[in-house]
Design an enzyme around this catalytic site. Structure first.
Site, short mmCIF file in Angstrom:
data_model
loop_
_atom_site.label_atom_id
_atom_site.label_comp_id
_atom_site.label_asym_id
_atom_site.label_seq_id
_atom_site.Cartn_x
_atom_site.Cartn_y
_atom_site.Cartn_z
CD GLU A 113 4.16 0.91 7.18
OE1 GLU A 113 4.89 1.18 8.15
OE2 GLU A 113 3.89 1.75 6.31
CG ASP A 132 -0.27 0.00 2.54
OD1 ASP A 132 0.77 -0.69 2.67
OD2 ASP A 132 -0.74 0.68 3.47
ZN LIG Z 1 6.83 2.36 4.18
#
Ligand SMILES: [Zn+2]
Length: 397
Positions: A148, A84
């Site tokens: 994340e 992501d």
């Molecule tokens: Zn990163």
């Protein structure tokens, strides 16, 4: 499986393929499919782990994660990363399309180029080269998340919990975050400080300033509490970390009147702490201090806490020096082992095994015109290749 039964992967092409997928957290848009195809082709057993639940920002999230492993023998060297990316910001400010993967003057542009689609592609390419040469002694694995850059509730944390419950053994882990400061390989991250936020409310009784005996003023009480907390020395720090630090970030009474004793006083503080402390230990201390002052003053004090990450340190040892030696041999500079910077998913992985971060130069991460020189992607691939062979060799049981 025979070595060389697959083709060698080009790190620039794979980075470009990944950049072309607009996987802004929590969207996947097929990013994990691209990776799974590449890893399946290299003989990895791929396992998709989809976790769903409240996103922490108002709606439910459905997050793609991937754990892939090749081999069953020890040691198991894992690479961790995220597909992501953060939002693009102001599109008009970009000089290249953020999801086009355009190369100009040898520099590849796009969201995720350094944080961290480039790092993932470089490790996959390095693995393909290692496997093309020889069969490995040990196992290689990938722990890749699509969560994340967001609240990180359904990503690495839950994959790690699942793997731990199943008894999966990982012996060491490299996280591909852009750890380099100015030059590729000048820095690895071997630990991080923890972070705790605390919200404080002191409840008094509103009244007229001319009749203080009919009111209870919370402002001097919150001032006393904050002064006590601020004066406390948490620790002296140690070689790898500065002293833990408490910062009062706001004090709010919001009283517009000059003749009213307010009913409530609020404040917030943040503690950045080294591994001398745990989040729970600090919460206990704060609660004790508040409880003592509540007993002294008779005013109710409420605290709310949120620990967004525990502190950790991967001690110097075989793993850290194997990585430093490998980087130095390939890039000609020995990476400094640092504990600076914000949090990363390494904070979850450290419960499984020693973990460190090694990746590209982070200068343009999260910025408009995020970019990486193609030569740097190739150099990182060279370094990763040496890291893989050196770590597997030195961690042999
Ligand atoms: Zn990163």
């Amino acid at each position: 499986m025979n070595a060389a039964s697959h083709s060698v992967i080009d790190p620039v092409e794979l980075t470009r393929d990944l950049i072309r997928i607009p996987s802004v957290t929590p969207a996947d848009e097929g990013a994990m499919d691209v990776l799974e195809r590449a890893l399946t082709g290299l003989g990895f057993a791929c396992r998709r782990m989809v976790f769903e639940g409240p996103s922490g920002v108002g709606h439910d999230a459905r997050i793609e994660n991937l754990y892939a492993r090749r081999g069953t023998a020890s040691p198991n060297l894992c690479f961790a990363g995220h597909t992501d990316v953060v939002p693009i910001g102001d599109l008009k400010a970009w000089s290249a399309g953020p999801f086009e993967g355009e190369t100009r003057d040898g520099v590849l542009y796009g969201r995720g180029a350094v944080d961290m689609k480039g790092g993932i592609a470089a490790w996959v390419a390095a693995v393909s080269r290692v496997l093309a040469r020889d069969e490995i002694e040990g196992s290689l694995s990938f722990l890749i998340t699509g969560d994340e850059e967001g609240p990180a509730l359904h990503g690495t944390k839950r994959v790690v919990q699942t793997l731990a419950a199943e008894g999966e053994v990982i012996d060491a882990c490299v996280v591909g975050e852009p750890s380099s400061a100015h030059h590729l390989g000048d820095m690895i991250k071997v630990g991080r400080r923890g972070s705790l936020n605390t919200w404080i409310t002191v409840f008094g009784k509103q009244g007229h300033v001319a009749y203080p005996d009919r009111a209870a003023n919370p402002t001097p009480v919150i001032a006393r509490l904050l002064a006590r907390l601020d004066a406390h020395v948490l620790d002296e720090g140690y070689p790898e970390f500065p002293p833990s630090n408490l910062e009062i970030t706001t004090i709010d009474v919001g009283n517009p009147a000059s003749n009213i004793i307010p009913a409530e006083a609020k404040a917030r503080l943040n503690i950045r702490f080294n591994p001398t402390h745990t989040g729970d230990g600090l919460i206990d201390w704060l609660n004790r201090e508040a409880g003592a002052l509540q007993a002294e003053t008779g005013l109710r004090i409420e605290l709310e806490h949120m620990c967004s990450g525990e502190a950790f340190l991967t001690e110097p040892g075989v793993f850290v020096s194997a990585v430093q030696d490998a980087v130095e041999a390939v890039l000609g500079r020995r990476p400094e082992a640092s504990t600076t910077g914000g949090t990363s998913d390494a904070r979850f992985i450290r419960s499984l095994c020693p973990v460190l971060e090694l990746g590209l130069v982070g200068q343009t991460m999260h910025q408009v015109d995020e970019r990486v020189p193609e030569a740097e992607l190739r150099a990182l691939t060279d370094a990763y290749e040496r890291v893989i062979t050196t770590v597997l060799e030195r961690l042999q049981p």
